[in-house]
Scaffold this motif. Structure first.
Motif, PDB file in Angstrom:
ATOM      1  N   HIS A  17       0.855  -1.196   0.000  1.00  0.00           N
ATOM      2  CA  HIS A  17       0.000   0.000   0.000  1.00  0.00           C
ATOM      3  C   HIS A  17       0.886   1.240   0.000  1.00  0.00           C
ATOM      4  CE1 HIS A  17      -3.538   2.438   0.852  1.00  0.00           C
ATOM      5  NE2 HIS A  17      -2.888   3.021   1.843  1.00  0.00           N
ATOM      6  N   THR A  18       0.412   2.298  -0.654  1.00  0.00           N
ATOM      7  CA  THR A  18       1.121   3.583  -0.627  1.00  0.00           C
ATOM      8  C   THR A  18       0.123   4.703  -0.373  1.00  0.00           C
ATOM      9  OG1 THR A  18       0.875   4.116  -2.984  1.00  0.00           O
ATOM     10  CG2 THR A  18       2.744   2.715  -2.365  1.00  0.00           C
ATOM     11  N   ARG A  19       0.624   5.796   0.187  1.00  0.00           N
ATOM     12  CA  ARG A  19      -0.197   6.999   0.326  1.00  0.00           C
ATOM     13  C   ARG A  19       0.719   8.218   0.306  1.00  0.00           C
ATOM     14  NH1 ARG A  19      -0.104   4.825   5.563  1.00  0.00           N
ATOM     15  NH2 ARG A  19       0.391   6.292   7.243  1.00  0.00           N
ATOM     16  N   PRO A  20       0.192   9.355  -0.146  1.00  0.00           N
ATOM     17  CA  PRO A  20       1.023  10.563  -0.249  1.00  0.00           C
ATOM     18  C   PRO A  20       1.528  11.019   1.117  1.00  0.00           C
ATOM     19  CG  PRO A  20      -1.023  10.806  -1.487  1.00  0.00           C
ATOM     20  CD  PRO A  20      -1.178   9.574  -0.652  1.00  0.00           C
ATOM     21  N   TYR A  21       2.717  11.620   1.091  1.00  0.00           N
ATOM     22  CA  TYR A  21       3.315  12.163   2.309  1.00  0.00           C
ATOM     23  C   TYR A  21       3.972  13.491   1.956  1.00  0.00           C
ATOM     24  CZ  TYR A  21       6.325  12.480   6.450  1.00  0.00           C
ATOM     25  OH  TYR A  21       6.956  12.892   7.594  1.00  0.00           O
ATOM     26  N   LYS A  22       3.485  14.555   2.583  1.00  0.00           N
ATOM     27  CA  LYS A  22       3.948  15.906   2.274  1.00  0.00           C
ATOM     28  C   LYS A  22       3.748  16.182   0.782  1.00  0.00           C
ATOM     29  CE  LYS A  22       6.954  16.214   6.289  1.00  0.00           C
ATOM     30  NZ  LYS A  22       8.312  16.472   6.829  1.00  0.00           N
ATOM     31  N   ASN A  23       4.620  16.952   0.162  1.00  0.00           N
ATOM     32  CA  ASN A  23       4.372  17.371  -1.217  1.00  0.00           C
ATOM     33  C   ASN A  23       4.834  16.363  -2.262  1.00  0.00           C
ATOM     34  OD1 ASN A  23       3.192  19.832  -0.485  1.00  0.00           O
ATOM     35  ND2 ASN A  23       5.187  20.847  -0.341  1.00  0.00           N
ATOM     36  N   THR A  24       5.978  15.745  -2.041  1.00  0.00           N
ATOM     37  CA  THR A  24       6.566  14.916  -3.103  1.00  0.00           C
ATOM     38  C   THR A  24       6.926  13.505  -2.653  1.00  0.00           C
ATOM     39  OG1 THR A  24       8.800  15.712  -2.575  1.00  0.00           O
ATOM     40  CG2 THR A  24       7.543  16.957  -4.225  1.00  0.00           C
ATOM     41  N   SER A  25       6.578  13.141  -1.439  1.00  0.00           N
ATOM     42  CA  SER A  25       7.022  11.852  -0.904  1.00  0.00           C
ATOM     43  C   SER A  25       5.858  10.869  -0.753  1.00  0.00           C
ATOM     44  CB  SER A  25       7.721  12.058   0.443  1.00  0.00           C
ATOM     45  OG  SER A  25       8.832  12.920   0.296  1.00  0.00           O
ATOM     46  N   LEU A  26       6.206   9.632  -0.418  1.00  0.00           N
ATOM     47  CA  LEU A  26       5.215   8.579  -0.211  1.00  0.00           C
ATOM     48  C   LEU A  26       5.484   7.849   1.098  1.00  0.00           C
ATOM     49  CD1 LEU A  26       5.111   6.821  -3.723  1.00  0.00           C
ATOM     50  CD2 LEU A  26       3.314   8.259  -2.743  1.00  0.00           C
TER      51      LEU A  26
END
Length: 245
Positions: A17-26
């Motif tokens: 699973h992945t989800r966005p983190y801050k502006n450009t990270s995962l």
């Protein structure tokens, strides 16, 4: 070797699973062959020039290099490990379902190498369009066994005798399989033929598959402790049928 390099680890991993983190990270959940379930932050993964672009996707098998001492590790490197897995339609939702079970039921940093191989085989079968229902049931059995929650479906826990294919049985948590008593309407009634087939991993017809699905749903829901399986709901909304659980 400096302390940073010494702290680095490497393993083969599947993206769960992945989800966005801050502006450009995962933020990434992964199932690693030797180190079990791990959580990572992948800095800059969403930038167009990132070497991770397009790699950090569910079901991708990757070679990971990471560091860090906390629960959330820093992923430094990811390289594809063939063969790649492509899932579509109901097989895609089935894959998401299996990923959710792993995320919810496996503790972090615990090695489950046998289960990793079962997961790998499960994805391969799903990609080759085998029967979805039996693939999921057999993986659920392996998962429960790996976690120490395995059940002997082929024997009556009260008498020790083999289940009779012509009788009906029920499952009681903490007790196991016993002959159906009919004194509690909330108890799930399962045929001996289904239990024998489940024990041998030989589900042969729709009745057996349906009964096995209901039984394993009951057992898994107990250990999930109320946590929802989102892939099941998405699949139901899209197809209005239930091939998952």
């Amino acid at each position: 070797m400096n302390s940073s390099a010494a702290a680095q680890q490497e393993d083969i991993a599947y993206i769960l699973h992945t989800r966005p983190y801050k502006n450009t990270s995962l933020l990434v959940e992964a199932f690693c062959k030797h180190t079990g379930r791990q959580s990572f932050v992948v800095k800059g993964a969403k930038r167009n020039n990132s070497p991770m672009q397009g790699l950090i996707e569910p079901f991708n098998s990757l070679f990971f290099v990471w560091g860090g001492r906390g629960e959330l590790k820093n992923l430094y490197k990811a390289e594809p490990v063939p063969p790649s897995i492509k899932l579509n339609g109901e097989h895609l939702y089935a894959g998401f379902y299996v990923n959710e079970l792993i995320m919810y039921l496996l503790h972090k940093d615990e090695s489950h190498e046998e289960l990793f191989l079962c997961y790998q085989a499960c994805l391969k079968k799903l990609s080759e369009s085998y029967d979805v229902s039996t693939i999921l049931r057999y993986f659920e059995l392996e998962l429960l066994s790996e976690l120490g929650y395995g059940v002997s479906f082929g024997h009556d826990a009260h008498t020790g005798e083999d289940v009779d294919k012509n009788k009906y049985y029920q499952y009681d948590f903490g007790l196991g399989i016993s002959e159906y008593r009919g004194d509690d309407r909330s108890v799930l009634k399962i045929s001996g033929a289904t239990l024998a087939a489940l024990e041998k991993r030989e589900l042969a017809n729709e009745q057996q598959k349906t009964e096995a699905k209901k039984l394993l749903r009951r057992i898994l829901e107990f250990y999930l402790e109320g946590r929802p399986i989102n892939s099941r709901e998405f699949f139901l909304k899209k197809n209005k049928i239930s091939l998952l659980q």
